[in-house]
Design a protein around this motif. Sequence first.
Motif, PDB file in Angstrom:
ATOM      1  N   ASN A  18       2.322 -38.449  27.642  1.00 34.60           N
ATOM      2  CA  ASN A  18       3.705 -38.184  27.253  1.00 34.60           C
ATOM      3  C   ASN A  18       4.555 -37.913  28.490  1.00 34.60           C
ATOM      4  N   LYS A  19       5.734 -38.508  28.551  1.00 31.88           N
ATOM      5  CA  LYS A  19       6.619 -38.352  29.711  1.00 31.88           C
ATOM      6  C   LYS A  19       7.136 -36.926  29.878  1.00 31.88           C
ATOM      7  N   LYS A  20       6.985 -36.108  28.829  1.00 31.37           N
ATOM      8  CA  LYS A  20       7.424 -34.711  28.911  1.00 31.37           C
ATOM      9  C   LYS A  20       6.263 -33.739  29.125  1.00 31.37           C
ATOM     10  N   ALA A  21       5.059 -34.256  29.347  1.00 30.19           N
ATOM     11  CA  ALA A  21       3.893 -33.403  29.603  1.00 30.19           C
ATOM     12  C   ALA A  21       4.136 -32.588  30.873  1.00 30.19           C
ATOM     13  N   LEU A  22       3.637 -31.370  30.898  1.00 25.63           N
ATOM     14  CA  LEU A  22       3.817 -30.500  32.061  1.00 25.63           C
ATOM     15  C   LEU A  22       2.683 -30.704  33.054  1.00 25.63           C
ATOM     16  N   PHE A  23       3.044 -31.077  34.275  1.00 19.08           N
ATOM     17  CA  PHE A  23       2.092 -31.291  35.365  1.00 19.08           C
ATOM     18  C   PHE A  23       2.289 -30.225  36.429  1.00 19.08           C
ATOM     19  N   VAL A  24       1.202 -29.859  37.095  1.00 16.43           N
ATOM     20  CA  VAL A  24       1.269 -28.980  38.261  1.00 16.43           C
ATOM     21  C   VAL A  24       0.500 -29.664  39.386  1.00 16.43           C
ATOM     22  N   GLY A  27      -1.254 -27.854  45.925  1.00 16.09           N
ATOM     23  CA  GLY A  27      -1.350 -28.350  47.297  1.00 16.09           C
ATOM     24  C   GLY A  27      -0.377 -29.490  47.483  1.00 16.09           C
ATOM     25  N   VAL A  28       0.867 -29.247  47.112  1.00 18.39           N
ATOM     26  CA  VAL A  28       1.893 -30.281  47.011  1.00 18.39           C
ATOM     27  C   VAL A  28       2.234 -30.952  48.348  1.00 18.39           C
ATOM     28  N   SER A  29       2.042 -30.250  49.452  1.00 19.00           N
ATOM     29  CA  SER A  29       2.354 -30.783  50.784  1.00 19.00           C
ATOM     30  C   SER A  29       3.809 -31.245  50.834  1.00 19.00           C
ATOM     31  N   VAL A  30       4.049 -32.508  51.138  1.00 20.04           N
ATOM     32  CA  VAL A  30       5.426 -33.001  51.264  1.00 20.04           C
ATOM     33  C   VAL A  30       5.989 -33.546  49.955  1.00 20.04           C
ATOM     34  N   GLY A  31       5.240 -33.437  48.875  1.00 15.17           N
ATOM     35  CA  GLY A  31       5.762 -33.794  47.554  1.00 15.17           C
ATOM     36  C   GLY A  31       5.587 -35.239  47.131  1.00 15.17           C
ATOM     37  N   THR A  32       4.678 -35.981  47.761  1.00 11.14           N
ATOM     38  CA  THR A  32       4.550 -37.398  47.405  1.00 11.14           C
ATOM     39  C   THR A  32       4.096 -37.593  45.953  1.00 11.14           C
ATOM     40  N   ASN A  33       3.245 -36.706  45.440  1.00 13.46           N
ATOM     41  CA  ASN A  33       2.860 -36.834  44.025  1.00 13.46           C
ATOM     42  C   ASN A  33       4.033 -36.509  43.113  1.00 13.46           C
ATOM     43  N   LEU A  34       4.882 -35.578  43.528  1.00  7.29           N
ATOM     44  CA  LEU A  34       6.072 -35.265  42.730  1.00  7.29           C
ATOM     45  C   LEU A  34       7.014 -36.466  42.689  1.00  7.29           C
ATOM     46  N   GLY A  41       8.774 -41.680  35.614  1.00 10.66           N
ATOM     47  CA  GLY A  41       9.566 -41.241  34.465  1.00 10.66           C
ATOM     48  C   GLY A  41       9.161 -39.898  33.874  1.00 10.66           C
ATOM     49  N   TYR A  42       8.227 -39.212  34.525  1.00  9.74           N
ATOM     50  CA  TYR A  42       7.843 -37.879  34.048  1.00  9.74           C
ATOM     51  C   TYR A  42       8.924 -36.891  34.451  1.00  9.74           C
ATOM     52  N   THR A  43       9.184 -35.932  33.582  1.00  7.20           N
ATOM     53  CA  THR A  43      10.323 -35.036  33.795  1.00  7.20           C
ATOM     54  C   THR A  43       9.959 -33.569  33.889  1.00  7.20           C
ATOM     55  N   ASN A  44       8.707 -33.225  33.652  1.00  6.40           N
ATOM     56  CA  ASN A  44       8.327 -31.824  33.565  1.00  6.40           C
ATOM     57  C   ASN A  44       7.146 -31.550  34.498  1.00  6.40           C
ATOM     58  N   PHE A  45       7.447 -31.208  35.735  1.00  9.06           N
ATOM     59  CA  PHE A  45       6.387 -30.974  36.716  1.00  9.06           C
ATOM     60  C   PHE A  45       6.874 -30.008  37.780  1.00  9.06           C
ATOM     61  N   TYR A  46       5.908 -29.374  38.406  1.00 11.65           N
ATOM     62  CA  TYR A  46       6.218 -28.543  39.569  1.00 11.65           C
ATOM     63  C   TYR A  46       5.022 -28.523  40.495  1.00 11.65           C
ATOM     64  N   GLY A  47       5.229 -27.960  41.662  1.00  8.94           N
ATOM     65  CA  GLY A  47       4.181 -27.931  42.671  1.00  8.94           C
ATOM     66  C   GLY A  47       3.893 -26.522  43.137  1.00  8.94           C
ATOM     67  N   ILE A  48       2.706 -26.377  43.694  1.00 15.36           N
ATOM     68  CA  ILE A  48       2.282 -25.118  44.287  1.00 15.36           C
ATOM     69  C   ILE A  48       1.703 -25.427  45.657  1.00 15.36           C
ATOM     70  N   ILE A  76       0.478 -19.365  37.586  1.00 14.90           N
ATOM     71  CA  ILE A  76       0.795 -20.008  36.303  1.00 14.90           C
ATOM     72  C   ILE A  76       0.033 -19.307  35.187  1.00 14.90           C
ATOM     73  N   GLU A  77       0.586 -19.358  34.002  1.00 13.62           N
ATOM     74  CA  GLU A  77      -0.047 -18.757  32.832  1.00 13.62           C
ATOM     75  C   GLU A  77      -1.204 -19.637  32.351  1.00 13.62           C
ATOM     76  N   ASN A  78      -2.247 -19.016  31.834  1.00 17.26           N
ATOM     77  CA  ASN A  78      -3.342 -19.771  31.242  1.00 17.26           C
ATOM     78  C   ASN A  78      -2.825 -20.640  30.091  1.00 17.26           C
ATOM     79  N   ASN A  79      -3.368 -21.834  29.977  1.00 21.49           N
ATOM     80  CA  ASN A  79      -3.036 -22.772  28.900  1.00 21.49           C
ATOM     81  C   ASN A  79      -1.556 -23.152  28.864  1.00 21.49           C
ATOM     82  N   SER A  80      -0.894 -23.143  30.014  1.00 19.03           N
ATOM     83  CA  SER A  80       0.543 -23.431  30.030  1.00 19.03           C
ATOM     84  C   SER A  80       0.872 -24.846  30.512  1.00 19.03           C
ATOM     85  N   VAL A  81      -0.130 -25.608  30.945  1.00 24.44           N
ATOM     86  CA  VAL A  81       0.134 -26.966  31.414  1.00 24.44           C
ATOM     87  C   VAL A  81      -0.674 -27.956  30.591  1.00 24.44           C
ATOM     88  N   ASP A  82      -0.196 -29.205  30.615  1.00 25.19           N
ATOM     89  CA  ASP A  82      -0.873 -30.246  29.859  1.00 25.19           C
ATOM     90  C   ASP A  82      -1.963 -30.887  30.691  1.00 25.19           C
TER      91      ASP A  82
END
Length: 82
Positions: A18-24, A27-34, A41-48, A76-82
């Motif tokens: 799903n394009k609205k699934a939450l991703f984390v 080790g985001v580094s320079v953000g290439t995965n973001l 087209g994914y809209t719900n993600f963040y990095g650590i 992050i909270e337990n069970n908070s990401v897809d």
Amino acid sequence: FVARRALFARTLSQHNINKKALFVDIGVSVGTNLFMLQELGYTNFYGIDSSNEAISFCSQNGFDSVKQGDICNLPIENNSVD
């Protein structure tokens, strides 16, 4: 890393995530995965990342949702990401 991102993108596509699934990205580094998630087209993600430089770089590139942390103490909270 390019091949790994291509594999990641193909896997997401094959599993019809799903394009609205939450991703984390840990080790985001320079953000290439973001960038890749955004381009797909994914809209719900963040990095650590543990690096203030990485967080600052991502912020300068429009990713304000990168938080400081490390894999042994995830902010992050337990069970908070897809």
